[in-house]
Enzyme design. Structure first.
Site, short mmCIF file in Angstrom:
data_model
loop_
_atom_site.label_atom_id
_atom_site.label_comp_id
_atom_site.label_asym_id
_atom_site.label_seq_id
_atom_site.Cartn_x
_atom_site.Cartn_y
_atom_site.Cartn_z
N ASP A 1 10.85 68.68 -19.35
CA ASP A 1 9.70 69.52 -20.03
C ASP A 1 10.42 70.06 -21.16
O ASP A 1 11.27 70.80 -21.20
CB ASP A 1 8.99 70.40 -19.21
CG ASP A 1 7.85 71.10 -19.82
OD1 ASP A 1 7.79 71.27 -21.21
OD2 ASP A 1 6.97 71.75 -19.06
N LYS B 1 3.82 60.31 -37.49
CA LYS B 1 2.66 61.14 -38.00
C LYS B 1 1.92 61.52 -36.99
O LYS B 1 1.78 61.06 -35.89
CB LYS B 1 1.65 60.16 -38.86
CG LYS B 1 1.09 59.40 -38.20
CD LYS B 1 -0.12 58.80 -39.17
CE LYS B 1 -1.25 58.21 -38.50
NZ LYS B 1 -2.36 57.30 -39.18
N HIS C 1 4.21 53.07 -40.17
CA HIS C 1 4.56 51.61 -39.64
C HIS C 1 3.88 50.41 -40.61
O HIS C 1 4.07 49.38 -40.61
CB HIS C 1 3.68 51.20 -38.35
CG HIS C 1 2.13 51.47 -38.27
ND1 HIS C 1 1.57 52.50 -38.30
CD2 HIS C 1 1.39 50.61 -38.33
CE1 HIS C 1 0.22 52.18 -38.19
NE2 HIS C 1 0.04 51.11 -38.55
N LYS D 1 5.14 46.21 -41.84
CA LYS D 1 4.38 44.88 -42.03
C LYS D 1 5.11 43.85 -43.11
O LYS D 1 5.77 44.17 -44.13
CB LYS D 1 3.00 45.34 -42.53
CG LYS D 1 2.20 45.89 -41.56
CD LYS D 1 0.87 46.24 -42.33
CE LYS D 1 0.03 46.73 -41.19
NZ LYS D 1 -0.63 46.16 -40.04
N GLU E 1 -11.37 49.64 -41.13
CA GLU E 1 -11.49 49.76 -39.84
C GLU E 1 -12.77 49.51 -39.07
O GLU E 1 -13.64 50.26 -39.60
CB GLU E 1 -10.56 50.65 -39.20
CG GLU E 1 -9.41 51.08 -39.47
CD GLU E 1 -8.79 52.29 -38.92
OE1 GLU E 1 -8.21 52.48 -37.82
OE2 GLU E 1 -8.82 53.46 -39.64
N ASP F 1 -5.23 61.70 -42.40
CA ASP F 1 -4.75 60.70 -41.35
C ASP F 1 -4.22 59.44 -41.92
O ASP F 1 -3.40 58.62 -41.41
CB ASP F 1 -6.06 60.18 -40.52
CG ASP F 1 -5.42 59.56 -39.13
OD1 ASP F 1 -4.45 59.81 -38.76
OD2 ASP F 1 -6.05 58.50 -38.79
N HIS G 1 -0.30 56.25 -45.31
CA HIS G 1 -0.22 54.83 -45.44
C HIS G 1 -0.74 54.51 -46.83
O HIS G 1 -0.09 53.67 -47.68
CB HIS G 1 -1.21 54.11 -44.35
CG HIS G 1 -0.84 54.73 -43.04
ND1 HIS G 1 0.34 54.77 -42.50
CD2 HIS G 1 -1.63 55.13 -42.03
CE1 HIS G 1 0.26 55.01 -41.16
NE2 HIS G 1 -0.91 55.48 -40.99
N LYS H 1 -13.56 54.44 -41.24
CA LYS H 1 -13.75 53.91 -39.68
C LYS H 1 -15.11 53.48 -39.72
O LYS H 1 -15.92 53.62 -40.41
CB LYS H 1 -13.66 55.10 -38.65
CG LYS H 1 -12.17 55.61 -38.76
CD LYS H 1 -11.59 56.18 -37.50
CE LYS H 1 -10.16 56.66 -37.45
NZ LYS H 1 -9.45 55.35 -37.21
P1 NAP Z 1 0.14 60.52 -25.44
O1 NAP Z 1 -0.45 59.42 -24.99
O2 NAP Z 1 -0.74 61.84 -25.21
O3 NAP Z 1 1.63 60.74 -24.76
C1 NAP Z 1 2.27 62.17 -25.06
C2 NAP Z 1 3.57 61.85 -24.38
O4 NAP Z 1 4.23 63.04 -24.42
C3 NAP Z 1 3.43 61.81 -22.66
O5 NAP Z 1 4.56 60.76 -22.42
C4 NAP Z 1 3.63 62.95 -22.20
O6 NAP Z 1 4.26 62.95 -21.03
C5 NAP Z 1 4.67 63.58 -23.10
N1 NAP Z 1 4.72 65.02 -23.14
C6 NAP Z 1 3.71 65.94 -23.34
N2 NAP Z 1 4.10 67.32 -23.07
C7 NAP Z 1 5.55 67.09 -23.03
C8 NAP Z 1 6.26 68.18 -22.62
N3 NAP Z 1 5.97 69.43 -22.74
N4 NAP Z 1 7.60 67.78 -22.57
C9 NAP Z 1 8.01 66.54 -22.59
N5 NAP Z 1 6.90 65.45 -22.71
C10 NAP Z 1 5.77 65.83 -22.75
O7 NAP Z 1 0.21 60.35 -27.13
P2 NAP Z 1 0.58 59.39 -27.70
O8 NAP Z 1 -0.58 58.65 -28.15
O9 NAP Z 1 1.68 58.66 -27.38
O10 NAP Z 1 1.22 60.04 -29.50
C11 NAP Z 1 2.39 60.58 -29.34
C12 NAP Z 1 2.76 61.00 -30.70
O11 NAP Z 1 2.90 59.76 -31.63
C13 NAP Z 1 1.78 61.89 -31.36
O12 NAP Z 1 2.29 63.04 -32.17
C14 NAP Z 1 0.88 61.12 -32.24
O13 NAP Z 1 -0.02 61.70 -33.10
C15 NAP Z 1 1.85 59.96 -32.58
N6 NAP Z 1 1.16 58.66 -32.98
C16 NAP Z 1 0.51 57.84 -31.88
C17 NAP Z 1 0.19 56.81 -32.22
C18 NAP Z 1 -0.48 55.85 -31.30
O14 NAP Z 1 -0.72 54.70 -31.51
N7 NAP Z 1 -0.56 56.37 -29.99
C19 NAP Z 1 0.22 56.15 -33.42
C20 NAP Z 1 0.67 57.02 -34.66
C21 NAP Z 1 1.16 58.32 -34.23
P3 NAP Z 1 3.87 63.98 -19.63
O15 NAP Z 1 2.30 64.33 -19.91
O16 NAP Z 1 3.72 62.74 -18.54
O17 NAP Z 1 4.86 64.95 -19.60
#
Ligand code: NAP
Length: 495
Positions: A95, A154, A184, A188, A222, A241, A246, A344
């Site tokens: 954590d 981001k 990202h 591309k 989108e 966003d 981007h 969107k």
């Molecule tokens: P997510 O699905 O909510 O995953 C968050 C991750 O963080 C989980 O693996 C969670 O694991 C872990 N986590 C949460 N609290 C924690 C803590 N206190 N200590 C250690 N690990 C912890 O989020 P996501 O969509 O993957 O996005 C992650 C980041 O990337 C965000 O900042 C988001 O804005 C950015 N992002 C995401 C995308 C996308 O396509 N998803 C695109 C661009 C940017 P546990 O809860 O199991 O601990």
């Protein structure tokens, strides 16, 4: 941009904080699978997922296997490659907020023959509020060496000040050249090819200026709504966003001067100059040159869809569509508008850059029939990456001259036999190789916020509800008026 051939990478420990999250499952692990498939990962490379979930290696390997099966095209799946990938996968339960959890990471990372010189990638696939505690823990453990890299996603703040706070926090532990801020879009193929088309050829560069270019349009459209990201999205909106990162990055690549060579700082220096040359937005500029919208109910691809307020579960003043008329105030681009728009729940999913050239100075074919169009270079980023050059040609036949618009079409899918990699694949490899050319430098991110902030401030002062546009449309009518006022129109046709 990486100009190196795709050779085997140096061995590394690739640590994904947030290894169980959506980003890891959809993008990072499938991206690493593809590189495994290409034989680029040496035997001693390890992939270490970290989360709070109390998983052992076997549990996490099952999650990785499922992610790969779900998010890699069936034709690319090879059980032997999946097994090889899983063999290098580990999970650590920690954590970010509990220092006592972290000794396991220390033990694993030190378990190398030369831990001080090993390449380590720390990928922050977690919420931004965890960036500071994670960097602090890494520092306390003594596992940050000059060969480490830190990757951030981001959102890098919601305004200039919060962006500075994030950059300060990670900058206390990592040097700027160790920090990789992912956009990202820059991974591309078509975006990288834009630089090659401009700078490895001679025919465009003499025309690439205010003398010959009438205007530029950058669209990221989108069909999806906010879905289960409504809570996050409502605190952000389309300008933060999409535009701050981007779309402004794409604008930079279109508008930048040729660097002396393509290297990390030469390219980023030139992009920074473009951001600094953007005409600052005064209150009256914001009122005249920006449009905000949010989607109402409608039909997208034949299906009835809900409104933004339905998706959010309440009303809100956040925009899901934005159009902006920007100007780059320098010698090359003086007087050339750059129109940016993104939204969107629009009718069609496409991301394109349109460079629209001026009309010929003189009509040479008196009495000709048919239609002419201004020359236009279309760079398609998605769904099908490629490029088209739109020209006017003569329709074959005797007698008089009949003119018709035609296009020279470079589709990546048909021109190259090579598979077009996902942006994350390229970017993850660049991180391991230590090539930050395609990543945003701190000064770029902050210059982008500096330009965007007056828009956010003015919108906040006005406190107006954005115009509603029907889902499945091309956005609010005001976006069309923004260009019509200048005697222009958005390119809506399928390129
Ligand atoms: P997510 O699905 O909510 O995953 C968050 C991750 O963080 C989980 O693996 C969670 O694991 C872990 N986590 C949460 N609290 C924690 C803590 N206190 N200590 C250690 N690990 C912890 O989020 P996501 O969509 O993957 O996005 C992650 C980041 O990337 C965000 O900042 C988001 O804005 C950015 N992002 C995401 C995308 C996308 O396509 N998803 C695109 C661009 C940017 P546990 O809860 O199991 O601990």
């Amino acid at each position: 941009m990486s100009t190196e051939p795709d050779l085997v990478l140096p061995a590394c420990d690739f640590v994904i904080f947030g290894g169980t999250g959506d980003l890891a499952r959809r993008k990072l692990l499938p991206g690493l699978y593809q590189r495994e498939r290409e034989g680029q990962l040496p035997a001693t490379t390890r992939i270490i997922g970290a989360s709070r979930q109390g998983l052992d290696d076997a549990d996490y390997r099952a999650i990785v296997a499922e992610a790969v099966e779900q998010h890699v095209a069936a034709d690319d799946l090879d059980p032997a490659v999946v097994r090889r990938l899983l063999d290098r996968v580990h999970h650590l339960t920690l954590d970010a907020d509990r220092p006592e959890d972290w000794h396991t990471l220390h033990a694993l990372l030190k378990d190398r023959s030369d831990p001080e010189h090993a390449i380590r990638v720390y990928y922050l696939a977690v919420a931004p509020q965890l960036f500071d505690p994670i960097c602090t823990r890494l520092d306390e453990l003594g596992v940050v060496t000059p060969t480490c890299r830190l990757v951030m996603e981001k959102p890098l703040g919601h305004d200039l000040e919060s962006s500075r706070r994030i950059n300060d926090a990670v900058g206390r532990v990592f040097e700027e050249q160790q920090i990789y801020r992912i956009d990202h879009y820059l991974g591309k193929e078509s975006v990288q090819n834009l630089l090659v088309t401009r700078f490895a050829n001679t025919f465009l560069e003499p025309l690439w200026n205010s003398r010959w270019v009438d205007h530029v349009q950058i669209t990221v459209s989108e069909t999806l709504g906010v879905a289960d990201r409504a809570g996050y999205y409502d605190r952000s909106g389309a300008l933060r966003d999409m535009v701050q990162n981007h779309l402004l990055q794409l604008l930079c690549l279109v508008a930048m001067e040729p660097p002396t060579y393509v290297g990390p700082d030469t390219v980023r220096d030139e992009k920074l100059k473009v951001l600094q040359a953007l005409k600052p937005m005064q209150r009256e500029d914001v009122d005249r040159d920006t449009v905000r919208g949010r989607y109402g109910r409608g039909h997208v691809e034949g299906e009835a869809v809900t409104s933004y307020a339905d998706d959010l579960g309440r009303d809100s003043t956040t925009e899901t569509f934005v159009a902006v008329r920007a100007e780059v105030q320098n010698w090359r681009w003086a007087g050339v508008p750059f129109y940016l728009r993104t939204g969107k729940r629009l009718g069609r999913r496409h991301s394109t850059i349109e460079v629209v050239f001026k009309e010929p100075p003189h009509a040479m074919f008196p009495g000709s029939q048919g239609t002419t169009v201004p020359n236009r270079l279309t760079i398609c980023l998605q769904p099908d990456e490629g490029m088209q050059l739109h020209l006017t040609a003569k329709v074959p036949g005797p007698g008089g001259i009949r003119l018709r618009p035609v296009s020279l079409d470079l589709s990546y899918a048909t021109t190259f036999r090579e598979r077009c990699p996902e942006p994350y694949e390229r970017l993850l490899m660049d991180v391991i190789r230590g090539n930050p050319t395609l990543f945003m430098r701190r000064d770029e991110v902050e210059a982008a916020w500096q330009w965007v902030e007056p828009i956010l401030r003015r919108w906040s002062d006005r406190d107006e509800v954005p115009t509603t546009y029907a889902a499945g449309s091309t956005g609010p009518v005001e976006a069309a008026i923004l260009l019509a006022r200048d005697g222009r129109a958005w390119q809506e046709s399928v390129a």
